[in-house]
Enzyme design. Structure first.
Site, PDB file in Angstrom:
ATOM      1  N   TYR A  24      18.903  67.088  -3.051  1.00 33.06           N
ATOM      2  CA  TYR A  24      18.336  67.747  -2.126  1.00 33.06           C
ATOM      3  C   TYR A  24      18.687  67.730  -0.463  1.00 33.06           C
ATOM      4  O   TYR A  24      18.315  67.904   0.304  1.00 33.06           O
ATOM      5  CB  TYR A  24      16.738  67.679  -2.096  1.00 33.06           C
ATOM      6  CG  TYR A  24      15.896  67.946  -3.327  1.00 33.06           C
ATOM      7  CD1 TYR A  24      16.117  69.241  -3.916  1.00 33.06           C
ATOM      8  CD2 TYR A  24      15.344  67.020  -4.132  1.00 33.06           C
ATOM      9  CE1 TYR A  24      15.654  69.490  -5.189  1.00 33.06           C
ATOM     10  CE2 TYR A  24      14.741  67.426  -5.344  1.00 33.06           C
ATOM     11  CZ  TYR A  24      14.845  68.407  -5.849  1.00 33.06           C
ATOM     12  OH  TYR A  24      14.275  68.965  -7.077  1.00 33.06           O
ATOM     13  N   HIS A 101      17.631  77.754  -3.607  1.00 34.79           N
ATOM     14  CA  HIS A 101      17.446  76.526  -4.334  1.00 34.79           C
ATOM     15  C   HIS A 101      18.638  75.339  -3.852  1.00 34.79           C
ATOM     16  O   HIS A 101      19.527  75.872  -3.777  1.00 34.79           O
ATOM     17  CB  HIS A 101      17.316  76.317  -5.803  1.00 34.79           C
ATOM     18  CG  HIS A 101      16.431  77.076  -6.262  1.00 34.79           C
ATOM     19  ND1 HIS A 101      15.057  76.885  -6.147  1.00 34.79           N
ATOM     20  CD2 HIS A 101      16.511  78.264  -7.020  1.00 34.79           C
ATOM     21  CE1 HIS A 101      14.283  77.723  -6.799  1.00 34.79           C
ATOM     22  NE2 HIS A 101      15.257  78.624  -7.420  1.00 34.79           N
TER      23      HIS A 101
END
Ligand code: DQA
Length: 149
Positions: A24, A101
């Site tokens: 992330y 995403h």
């Protein structure tokens, strides 16, 4: 051209900066939003941001989003993979949407490869970190520009 884009983040995205940076990155959500705001302005788009950890609130936001936006970027986090309620609320919004995403969900665990919202979206951008939001905004911009012709 209509130029208002809502950027909706779901569950656990407020924990960016404390989650696995390998998937992330290291930006916090507010740092990510600053960058996405800049990408949007470069394209002449007007972004508005929302995040919640509550599924019903995410659905309510989707019910109301057409009042203030012309297109959507959405990263519902883990809800992507199983929330039929969010899928139905996205349909209610009636807005062109891009699924985003940070991580490459299609290359991770089996359960992350499922997206219940994908069929309703113009496109999915994944695995490109914050840069993916630039791509997603580009796709939303292209769609809005075509619709204005
Ligand atoms: C995510 C991927 C999801 O599988 C995960 O549950 C998230 C974040 C992403 O941005 O890569 O919370 O949507």
């Amino acid at each position: 051209m209509r130029n208002r884009v809502a950027v909706l983040h779901g569950v656990n995205l407020d924990m960016l900066g404390r989650r696995d940076p390998g998937h992330y990155g290291s930006l916090s959500l507010s740092e990510l939003e600053v960058q996405v705001h800049r990408f949007a302005r470069e394209l002449g788009l007007e972004p508005r941001f929302f995040q919640t950890n509550h599924e019903g609130e995410f659905c309510s936001e989707l019910h109301a989003v057409a009042d203030y936006a012309d297109a959507l970027l959405l990263n519902p986090g883990a809800w992507t993979h199983y929330s039929w309620a969010i899928r139905d609320a996205l349909e209610v919004s009636g807005l062109p949407a891009v699924e985003v995403h940070l991580s490459a969900v299609d290359e991770r665990e089996e359960w992350r490869r499922v997206s219940v919202i994908r069929e309703l979206c113009l496109a999915t951008v994944q695995g490109k970190g914050v840069e993916g939001y630039r791509d997603a905004l580009g796709l939303a911009h292209e769609h809005l520009a075509k619709a204005a012709r």
